[in-house]
Design a protein around this motif. Structure first.
Motif, PDB file in Angstrom:
ATOM      1  N   ARG A  14       0.862  -1.191   0.000  1.00 29.28           N
ATOM      2  CA  ARG A  14       0.000   0.000   0.000  1.00 29.28           C
ATOM      3  C   ARG A  14       0.892   1.231   0.000  1.00 29.28           C
ATOM      4  NH1 ARG A  14      -4.768   0.336   4.177  1.00 29.28           N
ATOM      5  NH2 ARG A  14      -3.142  -0.012   5.694  1.00 29.28           N
ATOM      6  N   GLY A  15       0.430   2.270  -0.670  1.00 30.57           N
ATOM      7  CA  GLY A  15       1.193   3.506  -0.739  1.00 30.57           C
ATOM      8  C   GLY A  15       0.892   4.429   0.428  1.00 30.57           C
ATOM      9  N   ALA A  16       1.754   5.424   0.597  1.00 27.19           N
ATOM     10  CA  ALA A  16       1.588   6.380   1.690  1.00 27.19           C
ATOM     11  C   ALA A  16       0.282   7.145   1.560  1.00 27.19           C
ATOM     12  CB  ALA A  16       2.774   7.341   1.721  1.00 27.19           C
ATOM     13  N   ASP A  17      -0.113   7.477   0.341  1.00 33.85           N
ATOM     14  CA  ASP A  17      -1.370   8.214   0.160  1.00 33.85           C
ATOM     15  C   ASP A  17      -2.568   7.386   0.593  1.00 33.85           C
ATOM     16  OD1 ASP A  17      -0.858   6.505  -1.972  1.00 33.85           O
ATOM     17  OD2 ASP A  17      -1.760   7.828  -3.465  1.00 33.85           O
ATOM     18  N   GLU A  18      -2.551   6.100   0.303  1.00 29.42           N
ATOM     19  CA  GLU A  18      -3.650   5.223   0.735  1.00 29.42           C
ATOM     20  C   GLU A  18      -3.647   5.064   2.255  1.00 29.42           C
ATOM     21  OE1 GLU A  18      -5.344   0.670   0.224  1.00 29.42           O
ATOM     22  OE2 GLU A  18      -3.688   1.327  -1.031  1.00 29.42           O
ATOM     23  N   LEU A  19      -2.467   4.897   2.837  1.00 28.01           N
ATOM     24  CA  LEU A  19      -2.375   4.767   4.284  1.00 28.01           C
ATOM     25  C   LEU A  19      -2.880   6.027   4.985  1.00 28.01           C
ATOM     26  CD1 LEU A  19       1.085   3.000   4.555  1.00 28.01           C
ATOM     27  CD2 LEU A  19      -1.140   1.984   5.048  1.00 28.01           C
ATOM     28  N   ALA A  20      -2.588   7.195   4.409  1.00 28.99           N
ATOM     29  CA  ALA A  20      -3.067   8.448   4.986  1.00 28.99           C
ATOM     30  C   ALA A  20      -4.583   8.569   4.846  1.00 28.99           C
ATOM     31  CB  ALA A  20      -2.369   9.632   4.323  1.00 28.99           C
ATOM     32  N   THR A  21      -5.129   8.090   3.739  1.00 29.29           N
ATOM     33  CA  THR A  21      -6.573   8.167   3.504  1.00 29.29           C
ATOM     34  C   THR A  21      -7.356   7.347   4.522  1.00 29.29           C
ATOM     35  OG1 THR A  21      -6.236   8.529   1.151  1.00 29.29           O
ATOM     36  CG2 THR A  21      -8.396   7.729   1.811  1.00 29.29           C
ATOM     37  N   VAL A  22      -6.854   6.179   4.875  1.00 26.64           N
ATOM     38  CA  VAL A  22      -7.572   5.308   5.810  1.00 26.64           C
ATOM     39  C   VAL A  22      -7.099   5.486   7.256  1.00 26.64           C
ATOM     40  CG1 VAL A  22      -8.124   3.592   4.056  1.00 26.64           C
ATOM     41  CG2 VAL A  22      -6.035   3.339   5.392  1.00 26.64           C
ATOM     42  N   SER A  23      -6.350   6.565   7.508  1.00 22.84           N
ATOM     43  CA  SER A  23      -5.895   6.955   8.855  1.00 22.84           C
ATOM     44  C   SER A  23      -4.877   6.010   9.478  1.00 22.84           C
ATOM     45  CB  SER A  23      -7.084   7.138   9.801  1.00 22.84           C
ATOM     46  OG  SER A  23      -7.939   8.142   9.316  1.00 22.84           O
ATOM     47  N   ASP A  24      -4.185   5.220   8.671  1.00 25.00           N
ATOM     48  CA  ASP A  24      -3.090   4.409   9.203  1.00 25.00           C
ATOM     49  C   ASP A  24      -1.793   5.215   9.259  1.00 25.00           C
ATOM     50  OD1 ASP A  24      -4.557   2.122   9.685  1.00 25.00           O
ATOM     51  OD2 ASP A  24      -4.149   1.248   7.730  1.00 25.00           O
ATOM     52  N   VAL A  31       5.137  15.066   3.963  1.00 22.58           N
ATOM     53  CA  VAL A  31       5.659  13.783   4.431  1.00 22.58           C
ATOM     54  C   VAL A  31       5.084  12.645   3.593  1.00 22.58           C
ATOM     55  CG1 VAL A  31       5.747  12.168   6.376  1.00 22.58           C
ATOM     56  CG2 VAL A  31       6.040  14.614   6.764  1.00 22.58           C
ATOM     57  N   VAL A  32       3.798  12.697   3.295  1.00 20.99           N
ATOM     58  CA  VAL A  32       3.164  11.685   2.459  1.00 20.99           C
ATOM     59  C   VAL A  32       3.815  11.666   1.078  1.00 20.99           C
ATOM     60  CG1 VAL A  32       1.008  10.967   1.350  1.00 20.99           C
ATOM     61  CG2 VAL A  32       0.983  11.723   3.724  1.00 20.99           C
ATOM     62  N   ALA A  33       4.079  12.839   0.511  1.00 21.30           N
ATOM     63  CA  ALA A  33       4.720  12.912  -0.801  1.00 21.30           C
ATOM     64  C   ALA A  33       6.126  12.318  -0.770  1.00 21.30           C
ATOM     65  CB  ALA A  33       4.763  14.355  -1.286  1.00 21.30           C
ATOM     66  N   THR A  34       6.868  12.599   0.282  1.00 20.57           N
ATOM     67  CA  THR A  34       8.221  12.056   0.417  1.00 20.57           C
ATOM     68  C   THR A  34       8.190  10.541   0.551  1.00 20.57           C
ATOM     69  OG1 THR A  34       9.002  14.096   1.444  1.00 20.57           O
ATOM     70  CG2 THR A  34      10.335  12.122   1.808  1.00 20.57           C
ATOM     71  N   LEU A  35       7.273  10.032   1.372  1.00 21.23           N
ATOM     72  CA  LEU A  35       7.146   8.581   1.536  1.00 21.23           C
ATOM     73  C   LEU A  35       6.693   7.906   0.251  1.00 21.23           C
ATOM     74  CD1 LEU A  35       5.573   8.381   5.098  1.00 21.23           C
ATOM     75  CD2 LEU A  35       7.892   7.726   4.428  1.00 21.23           C
ATOM     76  N   THR A  36       5.835   8.575  -0.509  1.00 15.05           N
ATOM     77  CA  THR A  36       5.385   8.027  -1.790  1.00 15.05           C
ATOM     78  C   THR A  36       6.555   7.881  -2.746  1.00 15.05           C
ATOM     79  OG1 THR A  36       3.166   8.939  -1.513  1.00 15.05           O
ATOM     80  CG2 THR A  36       3.839   8.409  -3.761  1.00 15.05           C
ATOM     81  N   ASP A  37       7.442   8.865  -2.754  1.00 16.17           N
ATOM     82  CA  ASP A  37       8.634   8.785  -3.610  1.00 16.17           C
ATOM     83  C   ASP A  37       9.599   7.708  -3.131  1.00 16.17           C
ATOM     84  OD1 ASP A  37       7.668  10.826  -5.207  1.00 16.17           O
ATOM     85  OD2 ASP A  37       8.842  12.388  -4.192  1.00 16.17           O
ATOM     86  N   ALA A  38       9.753   7.587  -1.825  1.00 14.64           N
ATOM     87  CA  ALA A  38      10.709   6.634  -1.258  1.00 14.64           C
ATOM     88  C   ALA A  38      10.222   5.195  -1.319  1.00 14.64           C
ATOM     89  CB  ALA A  38      11.016   7.012   0.186  1.00 14.64           C
ATOM     90  N   PHE A  39       8.905   4.996  -1.201  1.00 12.09           N
ATOM     91  CA  PHE A  39       8.329   3.646  -1.171  1.00 12.09           C
ATOM     92  C   PHE A  39       7.190   3.535  -2.185  1.00 12.09           C
ATOM     93  CE2 PHE A  39       9.901   4.503   3.153  1.00 12.09           C
ATOM     94  CZ  PHE A  39      10.770   3.436   3.316  1.00 12.09           C
TER      95      PHE A  39
END
Length: 50
Positions: A14-24, A31-39
């Motif tokens: 799962r991507g950072a954007d999805e994890l942020a959407t479901v509150s995980d 930070v979400v953008a950076t994590l999306t690029d990194a993972f």
């Protein structure tokens, strides 16, 4: 972020954007953008659950 969500992020299940959407993931947009690029998300073949 719990260990399950971190594991899903690390292996690309799962991507950072999805994890942020479901509150995980509770983080700001930068930070979400950076994590999306990194993972980036990718097809995973894990049969184990998170």
């Amino acid at each position: 972020m719990g260990v399950g969500a971190l594991s899903e992020l690390a292996v690309g299940y799962r991507g950072a954007d999805e994890l942020a959407t479901v509150s995980d993931l509770d983080a700001g947009d930068h930070v979400v953008a950076t994590l999306t690029d990194a993972f980036p998300t990718r097809e995973t073949f894990l049969r184990e659950g998170f």
